[in-house]
Design a protein around this motif. Sequence first.
Motif, PDB file in Angstrom:
ATOM      1  N   LEU A 109      48.299   0.731  25.880  1.00 31.39           N
ATOM      2  CA  LEU A 109      48.969   1.265  26.966  1.00 31.39           C
ATOM      3  C   LEU A 109      50.411   1.549  26.558  1.00 31.39           C
ATOM      4  O   LEU A 109      51.042   2.519  26.545  1.00 31.39           O
ATOM      5  N   ALA A 110      50.907   0.220  26.077  1.00 31.65           N
ATOM      6  CA  ALA A 110      52.572   0.167  25.622  1.00 31.65           C
ATOM      7  C   ALA A 110      52.623   1.000  24.497  1.00 31.65           C
ATOM      8  O   ALA A 110      53.515   1.823  24.479  1.00 31.65           O
ATOM      9  N   GLY A 111      51.976   1.010  23.513  1.00 31.24           N
ATOM     10  CA  GLY A 111      51.998   1.978  22.227  1.00 31.24           C
ATOM     11  C   GLY A 111      51.836   3.367  22.457  1.00 31.24           C
ATOM     12  O   GLY A 111      52.639   4.210  22.103  1.00 31.24           O
ATOM     13  N   GLN A 112      50.814   3.781  23.290  1.00 28.70           N
ATOM     14  CA  GLN A 112      50.558   5.188  23.726  1.00 28.70           C
ATOM     15  C   GLN A 112      51.875   5.907  24.359  1.00 28.70           C
ATOM     16  O   GLN A 112      52.230   6.805  24.217  1.00 28.70           O
ATOM     17  N   PHE A 113      52.249   5.037  25.457  1.00 32.35           N
ATOM     18  CA  PHE A 113      53.485   5.241  26.239  1.00 32.35           C
ATOM     19  C   PHE A 113      54.765   5.540  25.527  1.00 32.35           C
ATOM     20  O   PHE A 113      55.312   6.486  25.566  1.00 32.35           O
ATOM     21  N   ALA A 114      54.824   4.469  24.621  1.00 34.13           N
ATOM     22  CA  ALA A 114      56.201   4.855  23.845  1.00 34.13           C
ATOM     23  C   ALA A 114      55.999   5.768  22.842  1.00 34.13           C
ATOM     24  O   ALA A 114      56.982   6.784  22.633  1.00 34.13           O
ATOM     25  N   GLN A 115      54.855   6.221  22.243  1.00 35.85           N
ATOM     26  CA  GLN A 115      54.654   7.425  21.424  1.00 35.85           C
ATOM     27  C   GLN A 115      55.082   8.794  22.362  1.00 35.85           C
ATOM     28  O   GLN A 115      55.505   9.590  21.888  1.00 35.85           O
ATOM     29  N   GLY A 116      54.179   8.611  23.402  1.00 41.51           N
ATOM     30  CA  GLY A 116      54.416   9.754  24.319  1.00 41.51           C
ATOM     31  C   GLY A 116      55.924  10.237  24.688  1.00 41.51           C
ATOM     32  O   GLY A 116      56.174  11.186  24.721  1.00 41.51           O
ATOM     33  N   LEU A 117      56.609   8.897  25.244  1.00 38.91           N
ATOM     34  CA  LEU A 117      58.187   9.145  25.529  1.00 38.91           C
ATOM     35  C   LEU A 117      58.955   9.516  24.226  1.00 38.91           C
ATOM     36  O   LEU A 117      59.914  10.482  24.351  1.00 38.91           O
ATOM     37  N   THR A 118      58.731   9.123  23.127  1.00 37.58           N
ATOM     38  CA  THR A 118      59.620   9.485  21.905  1.00 37.58           C
ATOM     39  C   THR A 118      58.896  10.839  21.324  1.00 37.58           C
ATOM     40  O   THR A 118      59.659  11.194  20.377  1.00 37.58           O
ATOM     41  N   ASP A 119      57.996  11.297  21.480  1.00 38.90           N
ATOM     42  CA  ASP A 119      57.319  12.600  20.967  1.00 38.90           C
ATOM     43  C   ASP A 119      57.005  12.348  19.378  1.00 38.90           C
ATOM     44  O   ASP A 119      57.281  13.169  18.650  1.00 38.90           O
ATOM     45  N   THR A 120      56.582  11.029  19.162  1.00 39.84           N
ATOM     46  CA  THR A 120      56.324  10.791  17.672  1.00 39.84           C
ATOM     47  C   THR A 120      55.036  10.085  17.572  1.00 39.84           C
ATOM     48  O   THR A 120      55.114   8.756  17.196  1.00 39.84           O
ATOM     49  N   PRO A 121      54.076  10.995  17.486  1.00 39.19           N
ATOM     50  CA  PRO A 121      52.738  10.305  17.537  1.00 39.19           C
ATOM     51  C   PRO A 121      52.198   9.877  15.983  1.00 39.19           C
ATOM     52  O   PRO A 121      51.458   9.197  16.080  1.00 39.19           O
ATOM     53  N   ASN A 122      52.772  10.857  15.051  1.00 32.84           N
ATOM     54  CA  ASN A 122      52.345  10.518  13.752  1.00 32.84           C
ATOM     55  C   ASN A 122      53.358   9.882  12.778  1.00 32.84           C
ATOM     56  O   ASN A 122      53.221   9.839  11.713  1.00 32.84           O
ATOM     57  N   VAL A 123      54.648   9.855  13.391  1.00 36.36           N
ATOM     58  CA  VAL A 123      55.715   9.423  12.553  1.00 36.36           C
ATOM     59  C   VAL A 123      56.235   8.268  13.112  1.00 36.36           C
ATOM     60  O   VAL A 123      56.338   8.092  14.176  1.00 36.36           O
ATOM     61  N   LYS A 124      57.216   7.434  12.378  1.00 39.05           N
ATOM     62  CA  LYS A 124      57.726   6.216  12.814  1.00 39.05           C
ATOM     63  C   LYS A 124      59.179   6.871  13.669  1.00 39.05           C
ATOM     64  O   LYS A 124      59.694   7.486  13.134  1.00 39.05           O
ATOM     65  N   ASN A 125      59.221   6.134  15.064  1.00 42.22           N
ATOM     66  CA  ASN A 125      60.337   6.512  15.638  1.00 42.22           C
ATOM     67  C   ASN A 125      61.714   5.966  15.096  1.00 42.22           C
ATOM     68  O   ASN A 125      61.847   4.618  14.786  1.00 42.22           O
ATOM     69  N   ASP A 126      62.725   6.608  14.645  1.00 42.36           N
ATOM     70  CA  ASP A 126      64.041   6.052  14.219  1.00 42.36           C
ATOM     71  C   ASP A 126      65.023   5.822  15.211  1.00 42.36           C
ATOM     72  O   ASP A 126      65.946   5.020  14.871  1.00 42.36           O
ATOM     73  N   GLY A 127      64.860   6.157  16.468  1.00 46.07           N
ATOM     74  CA  GLY A 127      65.654   5.931  17.476  1.00 46.07           C
ATOM     75  C   GLY A 127      65.523   4.555  17.836  1.00 46.07           C
ATOM     76  O   GLY A 127      64.938   3.517  17.412  1.00 46.07           O
ATOM     77  N   PRO A 128      66.254   4.101  19.297  1.00 44.99           N
ATOM     78  CA  PRO A 128      66.156   2.916  19.836  1.00 44.99           C
ATOM     79  C   PRO A 128      64.850   2.611  20.278  1.00 44.99           C
ATOM     80  O   PRO A 128      64.024   3.063  20.377  1.00 44.99           O
ATOM     81  N   LYS A 129      64.585   1.336  20.439  1.00 41.72           N
ATOM     82  CA  LYS A 129      63.095   0.943  20.760  1.00 41.72           C
ATOM     83  C   LYS A 129      62.833   1.139  22.164  1.00 41.72           C
ATOM     84  O   LYS A 129      63.949   1.181  22.938  1.00 41.72           O
ATOM     85  N   VAL A 130      61.751   1.520  22.377  1.00 43.22           N
ATOM     86  CA  VAL A 130      61.550   2.218  23.903  1.00 43.22           C
ATOM     87  C   VAL A 130      61.156   0.838  24.809  1.00 43.22           C
ATOM     88  O   VAL A 130      61.920   0.977  25.857  1.00 43.22           O
ATOM     89  N   TRP A 131      60.708  -0.323  24.372  1.00 45.32           N
ATOM     90  CA  TRP A 131      60.449  -1.420  25.312  1.00 45.32           C
ATOM     91  C   TRP A 131      61.615  -2.366  24.969  1.00 45.32           C
ATOM     92  O   TRP A 131      62.052  -2.610  24.042  1.00 45.32           O
ATOM     93  N   LYS A 132      62.107  -2.842  26.241  1.00 48.97           N
ATOM     94  CA  LYS A 132      63.479  -3.869  26.146  1.00 48.97           C
ATOM     95  C   LYS A 132      63.074  -5.240  25.746  1.00 48.97           C
ATOM     96  O   LYS A 132      63.515  -5.897  25.147  1.00 48.97           O
ATOM     97  N   TYR A 133      61.715  -5.341  26.605  1.00 51.84           N
ATOM     98  CA  TYR A 133      61.097  -6.965  26.216  1.00 51.84           C
ATOM     99  C   TYR A 133      59.625  -6.559  26.037  1.00 51.84           C
ATOM    100  O   TYR A 133      59.102  -5.502  26.095  1.00 51.84           O
ATOM    101  N   ARG A 134      58.995  -7.615  25.633  1.00 52.78           N
ATOM    102  CA  ARG A 134      57.431  -7.529  25.526  1.00 52.78           C
ATOM    103  C   ARG A 134      57.103  -7.580  27.130  1.00 52.78           C
ATOM    104  O   ARG A 134      57.933  -8.068  27.737  1.00 52.78           O
TER     105      ARG A 134
END
Length: 183
Positions: A109-134
């Motif tokens: 859930l955390a991974g898919q939501f982060a990929q959906g927010l950053t629109d990066t399902p197949n590449v590594k996100n170079d921007g800031p981390k999506v989750w502030k904490y675990r």
Amino acid sequence: MKQQTFLNMKPHWKHRYCHGGTLRQSAKGRGARPLSSKDPIHLVFKVNKEAVRYGLRSSKNFSLMTRLLKRYSSKFFVKVEQFSVQGDHVHLLIRGGKRSQIQSFLRVLAGQFAQGLTDTPNVKNDGPKVWKYRPFTRVIKGFRPYQIVRDYIQLNECEANGRPSSKARLRGLSREQLMELWV
């Protein structure tokens, strides 16, 4: 030898049913994540505001979260009893079967939501981390703590929908105010 000393480390008694969030920054929250197949679990995902432009309450992000919750809760046999999406965090009250299924639910859930927010399902996100904490989890033992968490999540949902918030809400609500939440 040093690694073996970490295995025997026990969390403080106040935190024995909690894990993640800001507890992770101190030695108190660094044990194994306590999960239960019998008891409900309060789960909080805290998002980094720099990574999410319009917040989690925007129509795109809100629909993404609800769609992912439905998909992966049925896939991993996790029952979502209650959830509340705020501007920068999500509260969930869940019950699960096996420990491995709950862990997979959290991870996917955390991974898919982060990929959906950053629109990066197949590449590594170079921007800031999506989750502030675990993700913060707390196993809820007993009926009274269950009621408190359930009412707290409902209060958060009402406040996200436009109910005015106050600092006194953290000290407790009267019985009438609690009944007003569920109407």
